[in-house]
Design a protein around this motif. Structure first.
Motif, PDB file in Angstrom:
ATOM      1  N   ARG A   1       0.283  10.497   3.171  1.00 52.91           N
ATOM      2  CA  ARG A   1       0.773  11.831   2.802  1.00 52.91           C
ATOM      3  C   ARG A   1       2.228  11.675   2.399  1.00 52.91           C
ATOM      4  O   ARG A   1       3.006  11.017   3.090  1.00 52.91           O
ATOM      5  CB  ARG A   1       0.655  12.814   3.958  1.00 52.91           C
ATOM      6  N   LEU A   2       2.572  12.251   1.261  1.00 52.47           N
ATOM      7  CA  LEU A   2       3.942  12.202   0.751  1.00 52.47           C
ATOM      8  C   LEU A   2       4.436  13.618   0.498  1.00 52.47           C
ATOM      9  O   LEU A   2       3.725  14.427  -0.102  1.00 52.47           O
ATOM     10  CB  LEU A   2       3.991  11.418  -0.565  1.00 52.47           C
ATOM     11  N   THR A   3       5.644  13.902   0.980  1.00 53.90           N
ATOM     12  CA  THR A   3       6.305  15.168   0.674  1.00 53.90           C
ATOM     13  C   THR A   3       7.555  14.842  -0.140  1.00 53.90           C
ATOM     14  O   THR A   3       8.341  13.979   0.242  1.00 53.90           O
ATOM     15  CB  THR A   3       6.706  15.919   1.955  1.00 53.90           C
ATOM     16  N   CYS A   4       7.700  15.524  -1.264  1.00 54.33           N
ATOM     17  CA  CYS A   4       8.864  15.345  -2.130  1.00 54.33           C
ATOM     18  C   CYS A   4       9.657  16.641  -2.215  1.00 54.33           C
ATOM     19  O   CYS A   4       9.076  17.729  -2.222  1.00 54.33           O
ATOM     20  CB  CYS A   4       8.440  14.961  -3.551  1.00 54.33           C
ATOM     21  N   MET A   5      10.977  16.490  -2.296  1.00 53.35           N
ATOM     22  CA  MET A   5      11.852  17.621  -2.565  1.00 53.35           C
ATOM     23  C   MET A   5      12.093  17.658  -4.063  1.00 53.35           C
ATOM     24  O   MET A   5      12.250  16.609  -4.690  1.00 53.35           O
ATOM     25  CB  MET A   5      13.176  17.468  -1.811  1.00 53.35           C
TER      26      MET A   5
ATOM     27  N   ALA B   1       6.861  19.499  -2.972  1.00 53.59           N
ATOM     28  CA  ALA B   1       5.491  19.201  -3.383  1.00 53.59           C
ATOM     29  C   ALA B   1       4.951  18.194  -2.383  1.00 53.59           C
ATOM     30  O   ALA B   1       5.664  17.272  -1.975  1.00 53.59           O
ATOM     31  CB  ALA B   1       5.456  18.634  -4.794  1.00 53.59           C
ATOM     32  N   ALA B   2       3.705  18.366  -1.963  1.00 57.26           N
ATOM     33  CA  ALA B   2       3.099  17.464  -0.989  1.00 57.26           C
ATOM     34  C   ALA B   2       1.764  16.965  -1.524  1.00 57.26           C
ATOM     35  O   ALA B   2       1.026  17.713  -2.178  1.00 57.26           O
ATOM     36  CB  ALA B   2       2.901  18.171   0.354  1.00 57.26           C
ATOM     37  N   TYR B   3       1.483  15.697  -1.237  1.00 58.06           N
ATOM     38  CA  TYR B   3       0.281  15.041  -1.748  1.00 58.06           C
ATOM     39  C   TYR B   3      -0.421  14.248  -0.671  1.00 58.06           C
ATOM     40  O   TYR B   3       0.228  13.658   0.205  1.00 58.06           O
ATOM     41  CB  TYR B   3       0.651  14.069  -2.884  1.00 58.06           C
ATOM     42  N   GLU B   4      -1.754  14.219  -0.755  1.00 59.88           N
ATOM     43  CA  GLU B   4      -2.547  13.264   0.008  1.00 59.88           C
ATOM     44  C   GLU B   4      -2.908  12.166  -0.974  1.00 59.88           C
ATOM     45  O   GLU B   4      -3.341  12.450  -2.090  1.00 59.88           O
ATOM     46  CB  GLU B   4      -3.821  13.896   0.565  1.00 59.88           C
ATOM     47  N   ILE B   5      -2.717  10.924  -0.537  1.00 63.56           N
ATOM     48  CA  ILE B   5      -3.051   9.786  -1.387  1.00 63.56           C
ATOM     49  C   ILE B   5      -4.103   8.964  -0.655  1.00 63.56           C
ATOM     50  O   ILE B   5      -3.881   8.526   0.480  1.00 63.56           O
ATOM     51  CB  ILE B   5      -1.811   8.913  -1.695  1.00 63.56           C
ATOM     52  N   VAL B   6      -5.247   8.788  -1.294  1.00 63.56           N
ATOM     53  CA  VAL B   6      -6.330   7.994  -0.731  1.00 63.56           C
ATOM     54  C   VAL B   6      -6.393   6.681  -1.512  1.00 63.56           C
ATOM     55  O   VAL B   6      -6.452   6.680  -2.742  1.00 63.56           O
ATOM     56  CB  VAL B   6      -7.678   8.737  -0.817  1.00 63.56           C
ATOM     57  N   VAL B   7      -6.354   5.573  -0.772  1.00 65.20           N
ATOM     58  CA  VAL B   7      -6.416   4.247  -1.373  1.00 65.20           C
ATOM     59  C   VAL B   7      -7.745   3.614  -0.972  1.00 65.20           C
ATOM     60  O   VAL B   7      -8.095   3.593   0.214  1.00 65.20           O
ATOM     61  CB  VAL B   7      -5.234   3.370  -0.902  1.00 65.20           C
TER      62      VAL B   7
ATOM     63  N   THR C   1       0.836  -1.197   0.000  1.00 63.02           N
ATOM     64  CA  THR C   1       0.000   0.000   0.000  1.00 63.02           C
ATOM     65  C   THR C   1       0.871   1.248   0.000  1.00 63.02           C
ATOM     66  O   THR C   1       0.611   2.205  -0.736  1.00 63.02           O
ATOM     67  CB  THR C   1      -0.938   0.003   1.225  1.00 63.02           C
ATOM     68  N   ALA C   2       1.918   1.232   0.804  1.00 62.05           N
ATOM     69  CA  ALA C   2       2.849   2.366   0.846  1.00 62.05           C
ATOM     70  C   ALA C   2       3.539   2.552  -0.506  1.00 62.05           C
ATOM     71  O   ALA C   2       3.758   3.685  -0.942  1.00 62.05           O
ATOM     72  CB  ALA C   2       3.877   2.165   1.954  1.00 62.05           C
ATOM     73  N   SER C   3       3.872   1.450  -1.168  1.00 60.22           N
ATOM     74  CA  SER C   3       4.502   1.546  -2.490  1.00 60.22           C
ATOM     75  C   SER C   3       3.563   2.184  -3.505  1.00 60.22           C
ATOM     76  O   SER C   3       3.987   3.011  -4.322  1.00 60.22           O
ATOM     77  CB  SER C   3       4.916   0.159  -2.991  1.00 60.22           C
ATOM     78  N   LEU C   4       2.294   1.809  -3.461  1.00 57.16           N
ATOM     79  CA  LEU C   4       1.317   2.440  -4.351  1.00 57.16           C
ATOM     80  C   LEU C   4       1.236   3.928  -4.064  1.00 57.16           C
ATOM     81  O   LEU C   4       1.291   4.756  -4.980  1.00 57.16           O
ATOM     82  CB  LEU C   4      -0.056   1.786  -4.194  1.00 57.16           C
ATOM     83  N   ALA C   5       1.122   4.287  -2.789  1.00 52.48           N
ATOM     84  CA  ALA C   5       1.004   5.703  -2.413  1.00 52.48           C
ATOM     85  C   ALA C   5       2.230   6.493  -2.846  1.00 52.48           C
ATOM     86  O   ALA C   5       2.110   7.573  -3.445  1.00 52.48           O
ATOM     87  CB  ALA C   5       0.795   5.830  -0.905  1.00 52.48           C
ATOM     88  N   GLU C   6       3.425   5.968  -2.575  1.00 48.51           N
ATOM     89  CA  GLU C   6       4.633   6.704  -2.931  1.00 48.51           C
ATOM     90  C   GLU C   6       4.798   6.802  -4.443  1.00 48.51           C
ATOM     91  O   GLU C   6       5.244   7.826  -4.959  1.00 48.51           O
ATOM     92  CB  GLU C   6       5.881   6.091  -2.303  1.00 48.51           C
ATOM     93  N   THR C   7       4.422   5.764  -5.150  1.00 43.98           N
ATOM     94  CA  THR C   7       4.497   5.812  -6.616  1.00 43.98           C
ATOM     95  C   THR C   7       3.599   6.912  -7.161  1.00 43.98           C
ATOM     96  O   THR C   7       4.043   7.741  -7.974  1.00 43.98           O
ATOM     97  CB  THR C   7       4.098   4.453  -7.221  1.00 43.98           C
TER      98      THR C   7
END
Length: 140
Positions: A131-135, A113-119, A59-65
């Protein structure tokens, strides 16, 4: 990836670029790619833990992808998006079917960039929230 000018700009291009990666091994299929919203699916089969439930790491892999692809779309050519922080809250178990993820931009800045990912599952029940934050880095 070192050639940041070659990042795809559409779902089909990302799917081709995923050959031989974790994205391919987990069966993630990207269906929509943009900086604001990126969507994809992943089968439960092949991504379970020994008890037969969808593995939290899958699930984390899907969200981060999904979040990373969206962030890369925002970063644009000559830049790279790299994950800084990922957190996932698991709400319910899933034993079969597919899970569906939607990454929605929360912040699209110059350096992050920050994202909310709903699965969700096939019945549209929420499985996890991430929630993912990318630099965003300049190439070179």
């Amino acid at each position: 990836m070192t050639d940041t000018d070659s990042f795809p700009q559409d779902a089909a291009g990302w799917q081709r670029a995923a050959a031989g990666t974790l994205i391919e091994r987990t069966g993630i299929v990207l269906t929509e790619v943009s900086a604001g919203t990126t969507r994809g699916t992943m089968p439960v089969a092949g991504n379970t833990q020994p008890a037969g439930l969808l593995h939290g790491g899958a699930t984390a892999s899907l969200a981060e992808t999904l979040g990373s692809v969206a962030a890369q779309s925002h970063a644009g050519p000559g830049r790279a998006a790299v994950g800084l922080e990922l957190n996932v809250t698991h709400h319910r178990g899933v034993r079969s079917g597919q899970v569906h993820g939607v990454a929605t931009a929360l912040h699209l800045g110059r350096s992050t960039a920050a994202y909310e990912i709903v699965v969700t599952d096939d019945d549209e029940r929420r499985v996890a929230t991430a929630r993912l934050t990318c630099m965003l880095l300049d190439a070179g």
